[in-house]
Structure formats: C-alpha cells, structure tokens
Design an enzyme around this catalytic site. Structure first.
Site, PDB file in Angstrom:
ATOM      1  N   SER A 157       0.835  -1.197   0.000  1.00 60.64           N
ATOM      2  CA  SER A 157       0.000   0.000   0.000  1.00 60.64           C
ATOM      3  C   SER A 157       0.868   1.245   0.000  1.00 60.64           C
ATOM      4  O   SER A 157       1.992   1.233   0.536  1.00 60.64           O
ATOM      5  CB  SER A 157      -0.862  -0.021   1.267  1.00 60.64           C
ATOM      6  OG  SER A 157      -1.412   1.246   1.500  1.00 60.64           O
ATOM      7  N   ALA A 158       0.330   2.328  -0.552  1.00 62.19           N
ATOM      8  CA  ALA A 158       1.030   3.610  -0.516  1.00 62.19           C
ATOM      9  C   ALA A 158       1.208   4.098   0.918  1.00 62.19           C
ATOM     10  O   ALA A 158       1.988   5.025   1.161  1.00 62.19           O
ATOM     11  CB  ALA A 158       0.256   4.652  -1.316  1.00 62.19           C
ATOM     12  N   TYR A 181      -1.488  -0.784  10.953  1.00 67.05           N
ATOM     13  CA  TYR A 181      -1.790  -1.399   9.653  1.00 67.05           C
ATOM     14  C   TYR A 181      -0.614  -1.181   8.696  1.00 67.05           C
ATOM     15  O   TYR A 181      -0.109  -2.115   8.067  1.00 67.05           O
ATOM     16  CB  TYR A 181      -3.079  -0.795   9.070  1.00 67.05           C
ATOM     17  CG  TYR A 181      -3.252  -1.090   7.600  1.00 67.05           C
ATOM     18  CD1 TYR A 181      -3.518  -2.379   7.161  1.00 67.05           C
ATOM     19  CD2 TYR A 181      -3.122  -0.073   6.637  1.00 67.05           C
ATOM     20  CE1 TYR A 181      -3.668  -2.657   5.792  1.00 67.05           C
ATOM     21  CE2 TYR A 181      -3.267  -0.339   5.280  1.00 67.05           C
ATOM     22  CZ  TYR A 181      -3.537  -1.635   4.865  1.00 67.05           C
ATOM     23  OH  TYR A 181      -3.661  -1.909   3.528  1.00 67.05           O
ATOM     24  N   LYS A 185       2.255  -3.824   6.739  1.00 65.26           N
ATOM     25  CA  LYS A 185       2.622  -3.852   5.311  1.00 65.26           C
ATOM     26  C   LYS A 185       4.140  -3.710   5.162  1.00 65.26           C
ATOM     27  O   LYS A 185       4.764  -4.417   4.379  1.00 65.26           O
ATOM     28  CB  LYS A 185       1.916  -2.735   4.545  1.00 65.26           C
ATOM     29  CG  LYS A 185       0.412  -2.935   4.401  1.00 65.26           C
ATOM     30  CD  LYS A 185       0.077  -4.110   3.504  1.00 65.26           C
ATOM     31  CE  LYS A 185      -1.393  -4.420   3.437  1.00 65.26           C
ATOM     32  NZ  LYS A 185      -1.720  -5.732   2.901  1.00 65.26           N
ATOM     33  N   TYR A 209      -0.483  -0.152  -3.703  1.00 61.34           N
ATOM     34  CA  TYR A 209      -1.700   0.446  -4.261  1.00 61.34           C
ATOM     35  C   TYR A 209      -1.876   1.856  -3.748  1.00 61.34           C
ATOM     36  O   TYR A 209      -1.683   2.132  -2.567  1.00 61.34           O
ATOM     37  CB  TYR A 209      -2.971  -0.301  -3.827  1.00 61.34           C
ATOM     38  CG  TYR A 209      -2.986  -1.784  -3.983  1.00 61.34           C
ATOM     39  CD1 TYR A 209      -2.096  -2.463  -4.795  1.00 61.34           C
ATOM     40  CD2 TYR A 209      -3.955  -2.530  -3.302  1.00 61.34           C
ATOM     41  CE1 TYR A 209      -2.157  -3.839  -4.918  1.00 61.34           C
ATOM     42  CE2 TYR A 209      -4.025  -3.901  -3.424  1.00 61.34           C
ATOM     43  CZ  TYR A 209      -3.108  -4.549  -4.224  1.00 61.34           C
ATOM     44  OH  TYR A 209      -3.174  -5.906  -4.335  1.00 61.34           O
ATOM     45  N   PHE A 210      -2.379   2.724  -4.607  1.00 59.34           N
ATOM     46  CA  PHE A 210      -2.816   4.029  -4.165  1.00 59.34           C
ATOM     47  C   PHE A 210      -4.298   3.878  -3.744  1.00 59.34           C
ATOM     48  O   PHE A 210      -4.570   3.082  -2.868  1.00 59.34           O
ATOM     49  CB  PHE A 210      -2.441   5.097  -5.206  1.00 59.34           C
ATOM     50  CG  PHE A 210      -0.976   5.435  -5.012  1.00 59.34           C
ATOM     51  CD1 PHE A 210       0.017   4.493  -5.315  1.00 59.34           C
ATOM     52  CD2 PHE A 210      -0.578   6.614  -4.413  1.00 59.34           C
ATOM     53  CE1 PHE A 210       1.357   4.742  -5.033  1.00 59.34           C
ATOM     54  CE2 PHE A 210       0.760   6.882  -4.138  1.00 59.34           C
ATOM     55  CZ  PHE A 210       1.718   5.946  -4.453  1.00 59.34           C
TER      56      PHE A 210
HETATM   57  P1  NAD Z   1     -11.022  -6.953   1.590  1.00 62.32           P
HETATM   58  O1  NAD Z   1     -11.170  -6.913   3.061  1.00 62.32           O
HETATM   59  O2  NAD Z   1     -12.209  -6.713   0.747  1.00 62.32           O
HETATM   60  O3  NAD Z   1     -10.372  -8.355   1.155  1.00 62.32           O
HETATM   61  C1  NAD Z   1      -9.470  -9.069   1.978  1.00 62.32           C
HETATM   62  C2  NAD Z   1      -9.937 -10.512   2.011  1.00 62.32           C
HETATM   63  O4  NAD Z   1      -9.031 -11.272   2.814  1.00 62.32           O
HETATM   64  C3  NAD Z   1     -11.319 -10.677   2.639  1.00 62.32           C
HETATM   65  O5  NAD Z   1     -12.112 -11.480   1.780  1.00 62.32           O
HETATM   66  C4  NAD Z   1     -11.066 -11.375   3.964  1.00 62.32           C
HETATM   67  O6  NAD Z   1     -12.133 -12.219   4.337  1.00 62.32           O
HETATM   68  C5  NAD Z   1      -9.789 -12.142   3.652  1.00 62.32           C
HETATM   69  N1  NAD Z   1      -8.940 -12.435   4.808  1.00 62.32           N
HETATM   70  C6  NAD Z   1      -8.487 -11.565   5.753  1.00 62.32           C
HETATM   71  N2  NAD Z   1      -7.729 -12.221   6.634  1.00 62.32           N
HETATM   72  C7  NAD Z   1      -7.691 -13.531   6.251  1.00 62.32           C
HETATM   73  C8  NAD Z   1      -7.072 -14.697   6.763  1.00 62.32           C
HETATM   74  N3  NAD Z   1      -6.352 -14.667   7.891  1.00 62.32           N
HETATM   75  N4  NAD Z   1      -7.228 -15.857   6.106  1.00 62.32           N
HETATM   76  C9  NAD Z   1      -7.973 -15.913   4.969  1.00 62.32           C
HETATM   77  N5  NAD Z   1      -8.598 -14.857   4.447  1.00 62.32           N
HETATM   78  C10 NAD Z   1      -8.449 -13.673   5.083  1.00 62.32           C
HETATM   79  O7  NAD Z   1      -9.830  -5.941   1.207  1.00 62.32           O
HETATM   80  P2  NAD Z   1      -9.386  -5.403  -0.216  1.00 62.32           P
HETATM   81  O8  NAD Z   1      -9.771  -3.988  -0.301  1.00 62.32           O
HETATM   82  O9  NAD Z   1      -9.773  -6.353  -1.273  1.00 62.32           O
HETATM   83  O10 NAD Z   1      -7.803  -5.424  -0.010  1.00 62.32           O
HETATM   84  C11 NAD Z   1      -7.008  -6.522  -0.417  1.00 62.32           C
HETATM   85  C12 NAD Z   1      -5.575  -6.268   0.017  1.00 62.32           C
HETATM   86  O11 NAD Z   1      -5.127  -5.042  -0.558  1.00 62.32           O
HETATM   87  C13 NAD Z   1      -5.385  -6.138   1.512  1.00 62.32           C
HETATM   88  O12 NAD Z   1      -4.177  -6.788   1.860  1.00 62.32           O
HETATM   89  C14 NAD Z   1      -5.263  -4.648   1.729  1.00 62.32           C
HETATM   90  O13 NAD Z   1      -4.472  -4.337   2.850  1.00 62.32           O
HETATM   91  C15 NAD Z   1      -4.577  -4.224   0.440  1.00 62.32           C
HETATM   92  N6  NAD Z   1      -4.843  -2.812   0.106  1.00 62.32           N
HETATM   93  C16 NAD Z   1      -6.145  -2.407  -0.059  1.00 62.32           C
HETATM   94  C17 NAD Z   1      -6.406  -1.065  -0.334  1.00 62.32           C
HETATM   95  C18 NAD Z   1      -7.832  -0.573  -0.479  1.00 62.32           C
HETATM   96  O14 NAD Z   1      -8.056   0.632  -0.410  1.00 62.32           O
HETATM   97  N7  NAD Z   1      -8.810  -1.435  -0.697  1.00 62.32           N
HETATM   98  C19 NAD Z   1      -5.342  -0.157  -0.470  1.00 62.32           C
HETATM   99  C20 NAD Z   1      -4.032  -0.617  -0.317  1.00 62.32           C
HETATM  100  C21 NAD Z   1      -3.792  -1.952  -0.032  1.00 62.32           C
END
Ligand code: NAD
Ligand code: UDP
Length: 376
Positions: A157-158, A181, A185, A209-210
C-alpha cells in the site's frame, strides 16, 4: 484503401496470441474480497486456473459465486474452455489447512490479498493485525515454499510512504509507517525483501496500491464494506443512494487547490491488470521489486464528489469538518516504473470509476446481502 483492407484481413486471419497466464495455476488469498474477487475474474478470463483461499472475515462466498458466473459467461462468449475456479474456506494462519489446500489444488504462484485493512481498527487491535497480516503471511510463505510455489505478488500500500516528502511519490522514496496497519505492510515488505535476497528461487513482486475505487462494469462485483465506510468513495455512494445523510469532508484548509485532501484514485480493473502483468513479467533476480499502482494523478475530495454527482445524477450533500487525525494533504504516485518494467499503466479515469461504483451501489443497495439479511 487496399492497405487498410489487407491489414484488416491479416488481423482477421492472425489468431489472438495466447495470454501469458493461460493454464497457470494461481492461488488467490482473499479471493472473495473487494480486489481479490476482481482479480479472480481477470485471471480466469486470462485462462489461468484459480484457487481462492478466504476465511470470509470481511467478505462472503456470494462474491465468488458471481465471479464464477461472470467467468463462465465470458469464456462461453469467446469460445474459450470453461473457467477453473476452486474455492477453499480457510485461514492464512492455519498451516495444516494451507498444506492440505495446496496438496489438493497444486499451484505455481500466489497473489496474496488476504489481510485486515482498517487503519483505525489496527490502532485499537494491533495484536490482531500483526497476527493476521504478518503471522498469516509467514505461514503462507512456509506452505508455498514446501509446495515449491515460489512466485508471489503481494498487496502492499502507498501507506508505506507515510507523509511523503516529495510528490509524485516514486518507489525509492523513504518508507515509514504511521499506524499499525501500515507497519504490518512494511514488515511484510521487509521480510519478502530478505527472502528474495536469500533464495533466488523466489520471484516476489510488491505492489503498492494508491486508492482503489470502482467496480466491475456488470454491477455484480464491488466493494461491500461492513458498517459505515472508512473510505471516501463508498461513503459518497451511500450518501448518493440516500443511506447516509451527508458526507463529512475531513479538512478544507489543506495546501491543495481547493483545500481538500488529494489522492490518487485508481480503477479496480486497472489495479488487477497490474497484478496480471506482475505475475507474467515479475523478474525476481534476488530482489523483491516494488511497483506503485496508481493513476499518477491527484484528485481532491470535492473533485471526486463532483464525479459521483455526475455519474449518479444525484446531489451529494457534504459539510467540511476538521481534519482526520493522521491524514496527509496529498498523496499521488509516479507510476513510471510499472510502465517501464511491467508494461502496465492505468487507463480508466475518475468518471469511469464513479460510473462503475455507482452502478454497483444502485444494483446492490445492501452489498452482497439481500435486503432481508441486511435487516436481521
Ligand atoms: P477486503 O477486506 O475486501 O479483502 C481481503 C480478504 O481477505 C477478505 O475477503 C477477507 O475475508 C480475507 N482475509 C483476511 N484475513 C484472512 C485470513 N487470515 N485468512 C484468509 N482470508 C483472510 O480488502 P481489499 O480492499 O480487497 O484489499 C485486499 C488487500 O489489498 C489487503 O491486503 C489490503 O491491505 C490491500 N490494500 C487495499 C487497499 C484498499 O483501499 N482497498 C489499499 C491498499 C492496499
Ligand atoms: N475523506 C473524507 N471523508 C470521508 C472519508 C475520507 O473527506 O468520509 C477524505 C480523506 O480525508 C482523504 C480522502 O478522502 O483526504 C481519501 O480518504 P480514504 O480514507 O478513502 O483514503 P486514504 O486516506 O487512506 O488515502
């Protein structure tokens, strides 16, 4: 004219080259989540064989049911073989379960989305966040190593840039976390850098990701936050839909053109295309290489509000309130490295993000739950 005709004929005769991921067997952790579900679909459409592993702590299997239906439809329309999607319910921290999943569904690569992502919650529950995100990743790496699947794309993540010294932010910028958090990362990035350095068999790509926004254009997949959204775009769509009275704009006195916070919003479809490029072209060579996935353009809160008002045809009432603790004024990417090395760049603008996000909201007012489930 004749030149145009012969080019057209050549195009008609030459078959589309096979996608580099055709037939690849890929584990997608967090496959039912917001980004993971879009990635599963894109991988299936590219002809990869996908295994989703999710514990549904922040998602529902309904997302994967829709992924399967969309992939079946898209493969049938193109005369491609039916998609191969295996769905496993399991937890990243459960090594025996991971081993069993990889024995039953062998893979050669993994895209690792699973993680907890709410900044505020991470401040209140740091142990839970470190356990899930860091221990979970260590456990996954152990299972992948044992299975000989040493190609990994990690969702970073950014946030690892903290309060940036310079804009746009390039990958060489100093890294620092400003909350638990972000620290998870950064810790995972550090351990993946060490692993790539120590063992040349690993090919690891870190994708920073941004601000992902938008939804699948079918309106069937999208972001489904539990409770009041923390992020701007889902909050705006819920205001436009009448589920919430008004948006609070956190800060109107930043040193930005209109005084509101500036971010680099990226369509979720562009984002997942970056993952496919990284899987296909990630190079390894002793380095866990990091790439910014952003559009490279700063957009203010009020500009995003205007895009959603235009897309939805509805007013989005808002009030400007004080700044949110920990927010930075502006954050946007220099995404040149991803273009140079992965051949990837974002192509969709904020209007398309707003239109697709609004379609998802309008068609699924309660997300993946039915109206009845939402009431109970
Ligand atoms: P999300 O919460 O929709 O998806 C994450 C998924 O992981 C969920 O389905 C959750 O049930 C599953 N999960 C969590 N812990 C788990 C575990 N211990 N075992 C199995 N499954 C598990 O989030 P997202 O927005 O799709 O983000 C996906 C990734 O991208 C994450 O790692 C997040 O930190 C990263 N990210 C997201 C954003 C954003 O804005 N959405 C920005 C930067 C980085
Ligand atoms: N924001 C806002 N109201 C909200 C949520 C967010 O004004 O209800 C602002 C926030 O201050 C920031 C921008 O919108 O300037 C993006 O916030 P988000 O939480 O979506 O992403 P992040 O801050 O993590 O980049």
């Amino acid at each position: 004219m004749s030149e145009v005709c012969s080019t057209r004929k050549e195009r008609a005769l030459s078959p589309t080259p096979p996608h580099p991921l055709l037939g690849a067997r890929v584990l997608v952790t967090g496959g039912a989540g917001y980004i993971g579900s879009h990635a599963c679909l894109a991988l299936l459409e590219a002809g990869a064989r996908v295994v989703s592993l999710d514990n549904y702590s922040n998602s529902t299997p309904e997302a994967l049911r829709r992924v399967r239906a969309l992939a079946e439809e898209s493969c049938a329309a193109r005369g491609a073989p039916p998609p191969s999607l295996d769905v496993v319910e399991g937890d990243l921290c459960d090594l025996p379960a991971l081993r069993a999943a990889l024995r039953a569904h062998p893979v050669s690569a993994a895209v690792h989305f699973a993680g907890l992502k709410a900044v505020g919650e991470s401040c209140a529950q740091p142990l839970r966040y470190y356990h899930n995100n860091v221990t979970g990743t260590l456990t996954l790496l152990r299972a992948l190593d044992e299975a000989g699947a040493r190609r990994l794309v990690f969702s970073s993540s950014a946030t690892v840039y903290g309060d940036p010294e310079r804009l746009p932010i390039a990958e060489e910028a100093p890294l620092r976390a400003t909350n638990p958090y972000g620290q998870t990362k950064l810790t995972v990035e550090d351990l993946l850098r060490d692993l790539a350095r120590a063992d040349a068999r690993w090919v690891i790509t870190l994708l920073r990701y941004f601000n992902p926004v938008g939804a699948h254009p079918s309106g069937l997949l999208g972001e489904d936050p539990a409770g009041p959204p923390n992020n701007l775009a889902p909050y705006i769509t819920q205001v436009a839909a009448g589920r919430r009275a008004r948006l609070q704009v956190f800060g109107g006195d930043y040193p930005t053109p209109d005084g509101t916070g500036v971010r680099d919003y990226i369509h979720v479809l562009d984002l997942v295309e970056g993952h496919l490029a990284a899987l296909a072209r990630g190079a390894g060579g002793g380095e866990a290489r990091a790439y910014n996935l952003g559009a490279g353009r700063g957009v203010s809160v009020l500009e995003l509000v205007a895009a959603f008002e235009h897309a939805s045809g509805r007013a989005v009432p808002y009030e400007v309130v004080g700044r949110r603790a920990g927010d930075v004024a502006a954050c946007y990417s220099d995404a040149a490295r991803a273009l140079r090395e992965l051949g990837w760049r974002a192509t969709r603008g904020v209007d398309e993000m707003a239109r697709d996000a609004w379609r998802w909201q309008a068609q699924n007012p309660h997300g993946y739950r039915s109206a009845q489930e939402a009431l109970s």
